[in-house]
Design an enzyme around this catalytic site. Sequence first.
Site, PDB file in Angstrom:
ATOM      1  N   LEU A   1      10.646   6.262  18.143  1.00  0.00           N
ATOM      2  CA  LEU A   1      11.136   6.087  19.518  1.00  0.00           C
ATOM      3  C   LEU A   1      10.039   5.511  20.421  1.00  0.00           C
ATOM      4  O   LEU A   1      10.187   4.437  20.992  1.00  0.00           O
ATOM      5  CB  LEU A   1      11.626   7.426  20.065  1.00  0.00           C
ATOM      6  CG  LEU A   1      12.274   7.371  21.453  1.00  0.00           C
ATOM      7  CD1 LEU A   1      13.556   6.573  21.410  1.00  0.00           C
ATOM      8  CD2 LEU A   1      12.542   8.785  21.976  1.00  0.00           C
ATOM      9  N   HIS A   2       8.975   6.257  20.616  1.00  0.00           N
ATOM     10  CA  HIS A   2       7.749   5.818  21.286  1.00  0.00           C
ATOM     11  C   HIS A   2       7.865   5.601  22.793  1.00  0.00           C
ATOM     12  O   HIS A   2       6.843   5.469  23.463  1.00  0.00           O
ATOM     13  CB  HIS A   2       7.180   4.565  20.621  1.00  0.00           C
ATOM     14  CG  HIS A   2       6.989   4.720  19.145  1.00  0.00           C
ATOM     15  ND1 HIS A   2       6.355   5.821  18.595  1.00  0.00           N
ATOM     16  CD2 HIS A   2       7.380   3.942  18.104  1.00  0.00           C
ATOM     17  CE1 HIS A   2       6.351   5.699  17.267  1.00  0.00           C
ATOM     18  NE2 HIS A   2       6.968   4.592  16.948  1.00  0.00           N
TER      19      HIS A   2
ATOM     20  N   GLY B   1       6.814  -2.109   6.301  1.00  0.00           N
ATOM     21  CA  GLY B   1       8.200  -2.546   6.225  1.00  0.00           C
ATOM     22  C   GLY B   1       9.164  -1.623   6.934  1.00  0.00           C
ATOM     23  O   GLY B   1       8.853  -0.477   7.257  1.00  0.00           O
ATOM     24  N   GLU B   2      10.359  -2.152   7.191  1.00  0.00           N
ATOM     25  CA  GLU B   2      11.456  -1.407   7.795  1.00  0.00           C
ATOM     26  C   GLU B   2      12.504  -1.143   6.702  1.00  0.00           C
ATOM     27  O   GLU B   2      13.182  -2.061   6.238  1.00  0.00           O
ATOM     28  CB  GLU B   2      12.076  -2.224   8.942  1.00  0.00           C
ATOM     29  CG  GLU B   2      13.439  -1.776   9.430  1.00  0.00           C
ATOM     30  CD  GLU B   2      13.512  -0.320   9.848  1.00  0.00           C
ATOM     31  OE1 GLU B   2      14.301   0.430   9.235  1.00  0.00           O
ATOM     32  OE2 GLU B   2      12.772   0.072  10.777  1.00  0.00           O
TER      33      GLU B   2
ATOM     34  N   SER C   1      11.983   6.532   7.613  1.00  0.00           N
ATOM     35  CA  SER C   1      11.584   6.226   8.985  1.00  0.00           C
ATOM     36  C   SER C   1      12.074   4.837   9.373  1.00  0.00           C
ATOM     37  O   SER C   1      11.856   3.868   8.640  1.00  0.00           O
ATOM     38  CB  SER C   1      10.067   6.293   9.119  1.00  0.00           C
ATOM     39  OG  SER C   1       9.655   5.925  10.423  1.00  0.00           O
TER      40      SER C   1
ATOM     41  N   GLU D   1       0.815  -1.210   0.000  1.00  0.00           N
ATOM     42  CA  GLU D   1       0.000   0.000   0.000  1.00  0.00           C
ATOM     43  C   GLU D   1       0.847   1.258   0.000  1.00  0.00           C
ATOM     44  O   GLU D   1       2.021   1.244   0.387  1.00  0.00           O
ATOM     45  CB  GLU D   1      -0.937   0.010   1.200  1.00  0.00           C
ATOM     46  CG  GLU D   1      -0.231   0.009   2.539  1.00  0.00           C
ATOM     47  CD  GLU D   1      -1.209  -0.165   3.698  1.00  0.00           C
ATOM     48  OE1 GLU D   1      -1.557   0.862   4.316  1.00  0.00           O
ATOM     49  OE2 GLU D   1      -1.617  -1.297   3.966  1.00  0.00           O
TER      50      GLU D   1
ATOM     51  N   CYS E   1       1.531  -1.677  15.699  1.00  0.00           N
ATOM     52  CA  CYS E   1       1.587  -1.432  14.262  1.00  0.00           C
ATOM     53  C   CYS E   1       0.899  -2.545  13.487  1.00  0.00           C
ATOM     54  O   CYS E   1       1.217  -3.730  13.660  1.00  0.00           O
ATOM     55  CB  CYS E   1       3.043  -1.302  13.807  1.00  0.00           C
ATOM     56  SG  CYS E   1       3.217  -1.000  12.039  1.00  0.00           S
TER      57      CYS E   1
ATOM     58  N   CYS F   1      -0.287   3.085   8.573  1.00  0.00           N
ATOM     59  CA  CYS F   1       0.517   2.027   7.973  1.00  0.00           C
ATOM     60  C   CYS F   1      -0.099   0.639   8.181  1.00  0.00           C
ATOM     61  O   CYS F   1      -0.333   0.217   9.305  1.00  0.00           O
ATOM     62  CB  CYS F   1       1.923   2.035   8.562  1.00  0.00           C
ATOM     63  SG  CYS F   1       2.806   3.573   8.288  1.00  0.00           S
TER      64      CYS F   1
ATOM     65  N   CYS G   1       6.495  -4.583  16.080  1.00  0.00           N
ATOM     66  CA  CYS G   1       6.030  -3.519  16.980  1.00  0.00           C
ATOM     67  C   CYS G   1       4.558  -3.761  17.334  1.00  0.00           C
ATOM     68  O   CYS G   1       3.723  -3.973  16.456  1.00  0.00           O
ATOM     69  CB  CYS G   1       6.200  -2.153  16.328  1.00  0.00           C
ATOM     70  SG  CYS G   1       7.930  -1.766  15.927  1.00  0.00           S
TER      71      CYS G   1
END
Length: 351
Positions: free
Chosen positions: A216-217, A160-161, A192, A93, A120, A334, A117
């Site tokens: 970070l979160h 994705g990372e 990101s 997407e 997410c 996301c 995560c």
Amino acid sequence: MDKIELNSLTLEELEKFMVGIGEKGYRGEQLFTFFHRNYGHKIEDISVFSIGLRDKLKKFGRVNNIEVLKRFDSNIDNTKKYLFLLEDNNIIEGVVMEYKHGLTVCISTQVGCKMGCSFCASTKEGFIRNLSPSEMVNQIYSMEKDLNKKISNIVLMGSGEPLDNYENTLKFLYIIHHEKGHNISYRNITLSTCGVVPRIYDLADEGIPITLSISLHSPLDDIRSNMMPIGNRYSINDIINSCKYYYNQTNRRITIEYTLIEGVNDRDRDLEEIVKILKDLNCHINLIPLNPIEEFDEERPTGRSAQRFRTDLERAGIPVTIRREMGSDISASCGQLRRSYIRDRDRKTFQ
């Protein structure tokens, strides 16, 4: 022998490829422009090449293409969400967001995600595979063609990372930036990451002045590790040190993404720790009120709570904004739309 994915090659690689099949190197530039300036994706459409050369390209190479599976239009703010169908029938997407300064696209770099995560949606269906550079750029080209508008800013923050798909992401950056192609400024690109520390150092050494955005979160290692498994590999101190190195190498201010979760990371203690760890880092905090998903049983903070958090950070001298929520009526965060689409499709298949 596997055919080479031609539209995933950099200009320099295409020039070498052409020489390798007995052609002049400048043909590589013509091919690069065909893909990345003219939106071309069919070898038979390359009119500047002879039929013989086109046949030779088909013998040794192939062109990867993606299709727009479905587009969802927000009735609130002109945000548009796309589902793309890949050649192997996987679905990814992308999002187009409209701002006063132009159009920003958010694209995916992997099918699924392995980072795990907890809040997410992208990671809940697991990791399937990396995207190739052509599958990344073609998300942008497909949206531009569909809307008949040019994109001004790119964010690698979809499914994705990016730093877990490092080599392909790096080639994507070179391709989309090149003046012979789409010519997007590096300064208009944001990457990101949840904090793949070794790759942050690698990216810094590339000297590419894109904006680095860190998810970070939480400023506390134990809480962050509970939310983000990567916290068990790299501490917050590791991440902050890598960010300082990135800033020193690129002179680009770091963005800190911080998802606000009621009673989990919006307490006075969290504020104190954030100020402590970020006081020597040139950064900007982007506060994101939680977008709840089924598997994460936590609450979105109230508007008043988010404003208080912002005000207290500003008083401590840290630049901060609350992210404007875009496309809330079309699940624009996301992974949410892809996931719901696949669930509905599978449900219909087995009924």
